[in-house]
Design a protein around this motif. Structure first.
Motif, PDB file in Angstrom:
ATOM      1  N   TRP A  66      38.303   7.324  23.010  1.00 49.27           N
ATOM      2  CA  TRP A  66      37.148   7.736  22.204  1.00 49.27           C
ATOM      3  C   TRP A  66      35.899   7.810  23.072  1.00 49.27           C
ATOM      4  N   TYR A  67      34.989   8.711  22.669  1.00 55.77           N
ATOM      5  CA  TYR A  67      33.774   8.913  23.459  1.00 55.77           C
ATOM      6  C   TYR A  67      32.601   9.215  22.530  1.00 55.77           C
TER       7      TYR A  67
ATOM      8  N   SER B  14      41.548  -4.340  19.411  1.00 60.54           N
ATOM      9  CA  SER B  14      41.445  -3.376  18.312  1.00 60.54           C
ATOM     10  C   SER B  14      40.168  -3.643  17.519  1.00 60.54           C
ATOM     11  N   GLY B  15      39.900  -2.736  16.586  1.00 59.37           N
ATOM     12  CA  GLY B  15      38.744  -2.900  15.700  1.00 59.37           C
ATOM     13  C   GLY B  15      37.418  -2.647  16.368  1.00 59.37           C
ATOM     14  N   PHE B  16      37.298  -1.595  17.192  1.00 60.77           N
ATOM     15  CA  PHE B  16      36.079  -1.340  17.965  1.00 60.77           C
ATOM     16  C   PHE B  16      35.131  -0.385  17.232  1.00 60.77           C
TER      17      PHE B  16
ATOM     18  N   GLY C 299      26.792   7.918  28.353  1.00 64.27           N
ATOM     19  CA  GLY C 299      28.095   8.165  27.755  1.00 64.27           C
ATOM     20  C   GLY C 299      28.919   6.891  27.681  1.00 64.27           C
ATOM     21  N   PHE C 300      29.727   6.763  26.608  1.00 63.68           N
ATOM     22  CA  PHE C 300      30.508   5.558  26.371  1.00 63.68           C
ATOM     23  C   PHE C 300      31.949   5.958  26.050  1.00 63.68           C
ATOM     24  N   LEU C 301      32.856   5.649  26.976  1.00 64.06           N
ATOM     25  CA  LEU C 301      34.270   5.982  26.814  1.00 64.06           C
ATOM     26  C   LEU C 301      35.065   4.697  26.566  1.00 64.06           C
TER      27      LEU C 301
ATOM     28  N   MET D 105      38.703  13.595  31.064  1.00 61.84           N
ATOM     29  CA  MET D 105      39.952  13.239  30.391  1.00 61.84           C
ATOM     30  C   MET D 105      39.912  13.630  28.914  1.00 61.84           C
ATOM     31  N   LYS D 106      41.049  13.734  28.305  1.00 62.43           N
ATOM     32  CA  LYS D 106      41.137  14.078  26.887  1.00 62.43           C
ATOM     33  C   LYS D 106      40.683  12.894  26.040  1.00 62.43           C
ATOM     34  N   PHE D 107      39.873  13.169  25.017  1.00 62.60           N
ATOM     35  CA  PHE D 107      39.338  12.104  24.171  1.00 62.60           C
ATOM     36  C   PHE D 107      39.157  12.607  22.748  1.00 62.60           C
TER      37      PHE D 107
END
Length: 576
Positions: A361-362, A460-462, A429-431, A489-491
């Motif tokens: 996720w991004y 989990s649970g972010f 940016g946050f990946l 990368m794919k996100f």
């Protein structure tokens, strides 16, 4: 985070305590102190002045005089002026008031370099706090804050708020003397227009005092001259930063209902309607003015002929936003739910409405102010304590990027990163890669090495999340519009997978939210915390039984008596 830990330390020193309080005591003390300030009115600013000043040797004075930072070294680590001292002995007189300007500037310089939660407050901050224990010393500190805090430092107004918030409350005589010294009116606001720092700092001081002294003391402080001064600062010929802090000061004065009525009866709404057009201005300083003007028109200074922003904003393309139901009243969130700002002295945090458990996720954040913000990822288990300075990255369940102090935060510890200090308009940016169990932070597309510490505690649970120091603001992009620096990368994006009903997207102004709350009926036997479930659980050994089992399981101590909870017993007979 470290800045607000000092606040607790200074309060504990003023109470004569040699050791820091426990976390539970921090909460109880701060909530109690702030409540008393808000309700006691004039009596809350009465204190006894005692003790004499002493002298400081010449070597110490020279060390203080050398503490003034230069523009070239603002962001470089620097040694403290002197090792901080825990406090005075019982018979040791106060330090003599010397070189207040140097101490103020040294505090401003040191704040961005002290990044370990075990570090003590800087010597300069402790000394200023001691000076302010007398009327004369308090007035010297306030005048120095107005005189020397530079316009260009992004932490300047926050340091004004921090120092004043932790100094002892002024006496009535000190407040009266300050108003006489400043002698503010509309004509004064027009003077020195080419040197806006003094007016910006004056408005910041007035706003901090208005918030600190809510009630009759705040009413007394808002004299006709000060009101005229602040309103004059809102005129278009003023510097935008002067306009911004004059508006924030008026907001804080309006926390007292009588002041709110007085301000509303002026011409303020007409001026704010002109300024709210700046909410989308490419100039980030003007954008802050527009944001605050719009927020004030929606929440404080209402105009009958004006439609509230939330009633006309287009939310059709937005499926993920900041969770306005998961924050305190001190954090301002825009009607479209993607922009947040903090103008309080507390360290306010907010999370996104969407939570992820797997995948990559991004999201991106546009930096609107370049001061202290901790932005990154939090989880369901993260705990944020706004008055204690605990935010994103201050527990083992979250990790944050701090572009002002150039740090990565995890579990209340920090480490430096190699990005330059962020500036207004930068994109962070946050990946989050839950497949590889890593987080990657970007500044304008420039990538840092992955961070993996948090995955030792949770996988989990972010949520996307952020914490804000005073006067900081940023805008989030969860995928509703194209990213400026998408990773190679794919996100996935939150906006592609999240869902919110039309009702869930609405961020109501305060007065509308309060009106709805008044219509809600609460059962007599409901839980005192959630006000939803039945209070069917008794805590042992204290015996208090005003909670439901869901809430009781989340507590380690009783919220009423602070005793440790050994067991929880469901009272079946109470269920209806």
């Amino acid at each position: 985070m470290i800045v607000f830990g000092w606040a607790v330390f200074l309060v504990s020193r003023s109470l004569g305590q040699g050791l820091l309080l426990t976390l539970e005591e921090h909460i109880a003390h701060f909530l109690g102190t702030r409540g008393a300030t808000a309700t006691m009115g004039n009596s809350c600013i009465c204190r006894d002045d005692s003790g004499a000043e002493d002298s400081v040797d010449n070597q110490q004075q020279q060390a203080e005089n050398s503490a003034v930072p230069t523009a070239d070294t603002r962001n470089q680590p620097r040694d403290p002026v002197r090792p901080p001292r825990r406090g005075r002995g019982p018979h040791e007189p106060r330090r003599k008031k010397q070189n207040v300007d140097g101490l103020v500037l040294d505090t401003l310089a040191v704040i961005r370099t002290l990044v370990d939660n075990d570090q003590e407050p800087p010597y300069s901050m402790i000394t200023l706090h001691e000076m302010a224990e007398t009327d004369e010393g308090w007035l010297d500190v306030v005048q120095s804050l107005i005189r020397v805090i530079p316009l260009e430092d992004p932490l300047g107004p926050a340091v004004i708020t921090l120092l004043l918030d932790e100094c002892p409350l002024p006496t009535k005589d000190a407040l009266q003397k300050l108003t006489e010294i400043l002698n503010l009116n509309g004509e004064v606001a027009c003077q020195d227009s080419g040197h806006p720092a003094k007016h910006r700092n004056t408005s910041a001081v007035l706003g901090c005092l208005a918030e600190k002294l809510a009630g009759p003391a705040s009413i007394g402080l808002l004299s006709p001259g000060i009101l005229e001064y602040l309103l004059q600062c809102l005129k278009l010929q003023s510097h935008p930063t002067v306009m911004l802090f004059a508006l924030i000061a008026l907001e804080k004065f309006a926390q007292t209902s009588e002041n709110k009525l007085t301000i509303s009866e002026s011409s303020i709404t007409d001026r704010l309607i002109t300024l709210e057009s700046w909410a989308d201005d490419p100039d980030y300083l003007k954008r802050q003015v527009g944001f605050c003007a719009q927020w004030s028109l929606d929440n404080l200074f209402l105009k009958d002929s004006r439609q509230l922003t939330y009633e006309k904003v287009d939310l059709n393309s937005i499926r993920a936003m900041l969770n306005s139901n998961d924050v305190s009243e001190y954090l301002k969130i825009s009607p479209h739910g993607l922009e947040a700002r903090c103008d309080a002295s507390s360290f306010e945090s907010v999370r996104c409405t969407f939570c992820v458990d797997a995948g990559v996720w991004y999201y991106e954040v546009t930096v609107i102010t370049s001061g202290v913000m901790q932005i990154g990822w939090a989880t369901r288990d993260s705990k944020f304590l706004n008055h204690e300075g605990y935010g994103i990255g201050d527990d083992e369940y979250s990790c944050a990027y701090d572009g002002c102090r150039q740090l990565i935060w995890y579990n209340a510890r920090s480490k430096p990163h190699l990005h330059p200090c962020w500036r207004e308009g930068d994109t962070v940016g946050f990946l989050l890669d839950l497949n590889e169990k890593q987080m990657i932070f970007f500044l304008n597309g420039n990538q840092l090495p992955p961070e993996k510490q948090v995955f030792s505690s949770t996988v989990s649970g972010f949520f996307a999340a952020a914490s804000f120091m005073s006067y900081q603001q940023c805008e989030f992009n969860f995928g509703a519009k194209p990213f400026k620096y998408p990773p190679s990368m794919k996100f996935s994006t939150f906006n592609d997978y999240a869902f919110l009903t039309a009702e869930e997207k609405i961020i109501l102004p305060r007065h509308r939210r309060l009106a709805l709350l008044k219509q809600v009926s609460i059962r007599e036997n409901c839980c005192s915390l959630c006000c939803d479930e039945v209070a069917d659980t008794q805590l042992k050994p204290c015996g208090h039984s005003d909670l439901c089992m869901d809430c009781a399981l989340q507590l380690e101590t009783c919220p009423l008596c602070r005793k440790e909870i050994v067991s929880r017993v469901r009272q079946i007979s109470h269920i209806s």
